[in-house]
Enzyme design. Structure first.
Site, PDB file in Angstrom:
ATOM      1  N   GLY A 108       9.660  14.318  10.119  1.00 30.66           N
ATOM      2  CA  GLY A 108      10.774  15.261  10.269  1.00 30.66           C
ATOM      3  C   GLY A 108      10.838  15.806  11.683  1.00 30.66           C
ATOM      4  N   TYR A 122       9.935  25.079  -4.452  1.00 37.20           N
ATOM      5  CA  TYR A 122       9.493  25.056  -3.051  1.00 37.20           C
ATOM      6  C   TYR A 122       8.113  25.717  -2.930  1.00 37.20           C
ATOM      7  CZ  TYR A 122       9.796  25.931   2.056  1.00 37.20           C
ATOM      8  OH  TYR A 122       9.567  25.985   3.408  1.00 37.20           O
ATOM      9  N   ALA A 179       5.422  23.483  -4.290  1.00 35.38           N
ATOM     10  CA  ALA A 179       5.115  22.368  -3.376  1.00 35.38           C
ATOM     11  C   ALA A 179       4.243  22.851  -2.212  1.00 35.38           C
ATOM     12  CB  ALA A 179       6.414  21.760  -2.847  1.00 35.38           C
TER      13      ALA A 179
HETATM   14  P1  NAP Z   1      15.029  21.732   9.275  1.00 31.69           P
HETATM   15  O1  NAP Z   1      15.538  22.254  10.556  1.00 31.69           O
HETATM   16  O2  NAP Z   1      15.908  21.688   8.095  1.00 31.69           O
HETATM   17  O3  NAP Z   1      14.411  20.265   9.547  1.00 31.69           O
HETATM   18  C1  NAP Z   1      13.842  19.536   8.504  1.00 31.69           C
HETATM   19  C2  NAP Z   1      13.292  18.240   9.037  1.00 31.69           C
HETATM   20  O4  NAP Z   1      12.673  17.535   7.940  1.00 31.69           O
HETATM   21  C3  NAP Z   1      14.367  17.329   9.599  1.00 31.69           C
HETATM   22  O5  NAP Z   1      13.889  16.716  10.781  1.00 31.69           O
HETATM   23  C4  NAP Z   1      14.581  16.285   8.504  1.00 31.69           C
HETATM   24  O6  NAP Z   1      14.915  15.014   9.000  1.00 31.69           O
HETATM   25  C5  NAP Z   1      13.180  16.209   7.903  1.00 31.69           C
HETATM   26  N1  NAP Z   1      13.183  15.671   6.557  1.00 31.69           N
HETATM   27  C6  NAP Z   1      13.675  16.224   5.416  1.00 31.69           C
HETATM   28  N2  NAP Z   1      13.503  15.398   4.377  1.00 31.69           N
HETATM   29  C7  NAP Z   1      12.896  14.282   4.868  1.00 31.69           C
HETATM   30  C8  NAP Z   1      12.460  13.054   4.288  1.00 31.69           C
HETATM   31  N3  NAP Z   1      12.608  12.811   2.982  1.00 31.69           N
HETATM   32  N4  NAP Z   1      11.876  12.138   5.094  1.00 31.69           N
HETATM   33  C9  NAP Z   1      11.717  12.368   6.412  1.00 31.69           C
HETATM   34  N5  NAP Z   1      12.111  13.502   7.017  1.00 31.69           N
HETATM   35  C10 NAP Z   1      12.703  14.449   6.257  1.00 31.69           C
HETATM   36  O7  NAP Z   1      13.759  22.559   8.793  1.00 31.69           O
HETATM   37  P2  NAP Z   1      12.610  23.302   9.615  1.00 31.69           P
HETATM   38  O8  NAP Z   1      12.851  24.744   9.498  1.00 31.69           O
HETATM   39  O9  NAP Z   1      12.393  22.691  10.926  1.00 31.69           O
HETATM   40  O10 NAP Z   1      11.365  22.968   8.651  1.00 31.69           O
HETATM   41  C11 NAP Z   1      10.273  22.168   9.027  1.00 31.69           C
HETATM   42  C12 NAP Z   1       9.113  22.471   8.091  1.00 31.69           C
HETATM   43  O11 NAP Z   1       8.758  23.859   8.215  1.00 31.69           O
HETATM   44  C13 NAP Z   1       9.429  22.247   6.618  1.00 31.69           C
HETATM   45  O12 NAP Z   1       8.332  21.667   5.969  1.00 31.69           O
HETATM   46  C14 NAP Z   1       9.684  23.643   6.095  1.00 31.69           C
HETATM   47  O13 NAP Z   1       9.444  23.757   4.714  1.00 31.69           O
HETATM   48  C15 NAP Z   1       8.716  24.440   6.926  1.00 31.69           C
HETATM   49  N6  NAP Z   1       9.040  25.872   7.009  1.00 31.69           N
HETATM   50  C16 NAP Z   1      10.181  26.292   7.634  1.00 31.69           C
HETATM   51  C17 NAP Z   1      10.458  27.647   7.664  1.00 31.69           C
HETATM   52  C18 NAP Z   1      11.696  28.194   8.334  1.00 31.69           C
HETATM   53  O14 NAP Z   1      11.954  29.413   8.199  1.00 31.69           O
HETATM   54  N7  NAP Z   1      12.472  27.423   9.042  1.00 31.69           N
HETATM   55  C19 NAP Z   1       9.577  28.558   7.090  1.00 31.69           C
HETATM   56  C20 NAP Z   1       8.435  28.087   6.467  1.00 31.69           C
HETATM   57  C21 NAP Z   1       8.173  26.745   6.435  1.00 31.69           C
HETATM   58  P3  NAP Z   1      16.415  14.398   8.931  1.00 31.69           P
HETATM   59  O15 NAP Z   1      17.358  15.478   9.349  1.00 31.69           O
HETATM   60  O16 NAP Z   1      16.325  13.258   9.910  1.00 31.69           O
HETATM   61  O17 NAP Z   1      16.640  13.928   7.524  1.00 31.69           O
END
Ligand code: NAP
Length: 248
Positions: free
Chosen positions: A15, A158, A161
């Site tokens: 991701g 969520y 997981a």
């Molecule tokens: P985001 O901006 O929505 O980005 C999500 C990323 O995950 C994208 O690059 C997407 O790739 C990829 N992804 C989703 N499903 C996938 C799959 N099946 N196979 C491969 N890639 C996949 O989210 P983010 O905030 O950066 O989140 C990144 C991580 O941090 C996640 O695990 C999230 O749960 C965790 N997190 C985020 C927050 C927050 O507040 N933002 C807080 C706690 C934890 P594509 O677009 O190319 O599909």
């Protein structure tokens, strides 16, 4: 092309096309890691990041794989070994979120959440470990969440997981420590990415008020911790909370 001299280490970021993953890629690129950026749907973003970093002579490959599927993960690992011959660091960052009452969550929604956020970590870690255990060296960093620690209302699947990731992190750290492999997780609070684009500014302000440091985190806050965890040599099995003090 010449190997990157500074670290000569190869890192996979799942991701890596957007948000936190993209920021991790950019920070590790500065440290001259060889990078495999995994993406699923955001091909143009992945290509743009690659193009920018290639101009800075970073060795970066991009690879489309849905990490919720074992067969696609196997292809990602094979591709990485073909390109860079080794895997030193695995960042399990890919994730999705959705808000839904527990009582209304369907089997399909539940399974998608668990497959994408938890089974992906199982598949990627297991496949990468074959190489790491052979080498007796490796570092796995899982991006978990505050909700995996405290539980989040309307985000039961969520939270489950992410709690699963925390359990996996601790247990696996014990299992592979003797192979000189460290396994850690980072549990971010709220970070400014598309994942939170559904929140209004009013809702974000209300959350900010609850955070002692009185600000929403930025992807770089998580990327810096990833960099530190890679460089560190004595931290394993930890769930590191980066949340501005939201949950202490
Ligand atoms: P985001 O901006 O929505 O980005 C999500 C990323 O995950 C994208 O690059 C997407 O790739 C990829 N992804 C989703 N499903 C996938 C799959 N099946 N196979 C491969 N890639 C996949 O989210 P983010 O905030 O950066 O989140 C990144 C991580 O941090 C996640 O695990 C999230 O749960 C965790 N997190 C985020 C927050 C927050 O507040 N933002 C807080 C706690 C934890 P594509 O677009 O190319 O599909």
């Amino acid at each position: 092309m010449e190997e990157n001299k500074e670290t000569n280490k190869t890192v996979i970021v799942t991701g890596g096309s957007r948000g936190i993953g993209a920021e991790i890629v950019k920070l590790l690129a500065k440290e001259k890691y060889n990078i495999v950026l995994n993406y699923n749907k955001s091909e143009s973003q992945a290509k743009q990041i690659q193009e920018n970093l290639l101009q800075e002579n970073i060795k970066i490959e991009i690879f489309r794989a849905d990490v919720s599927k074992r067969e696609e993960v196997k292809k990602l690992i094979k591709f990485t070994l073909e390109k860079f011959k080794t895997i030193d660091v695995l960042i399990n960052n890919a994730g999705i979120t959705s808000e839904k009452l527990f009582t209304e969550t369907t089997d399909e929604e539940w399974n998608t959440m668990i497959n994408t956020n938890l089974n992906s970590v199982f598949y990627c870690s297991q496949e990468a470990l074959k190489e790491m255990i052979n080498k007796k060296q490796g570092c796995i960093i899982n991006i978990s969440s505050i909700w995996g620690v405290t539980g989040g209302s309307c985000e039961v699947a969520y939270s489950v997981a992410k709690a699963g990731i925390n359990g996996l992190t601790k247990a696996l750290a014990k299992e592979v420590g003797l192979s000189n492999i460290r396994v850690n997780a980072i549990a971010p609070g709220i970070i400014e990415t598309e994942m939170n684009s559904h929140l209004s500014s009013k809702e974000k302000n209300e959350i900010k008020e609850e955070i002692p440091l009185n600000k929403i985190g930025m992807p770089i806050d998580i990327a810096k911790c990833v960099k530190w965890l890679i460089e560190d040599e004595y931290t394993t099995g930890q769930i590191i909370s980066i949340n501005g003090g939201w949950y202490i």
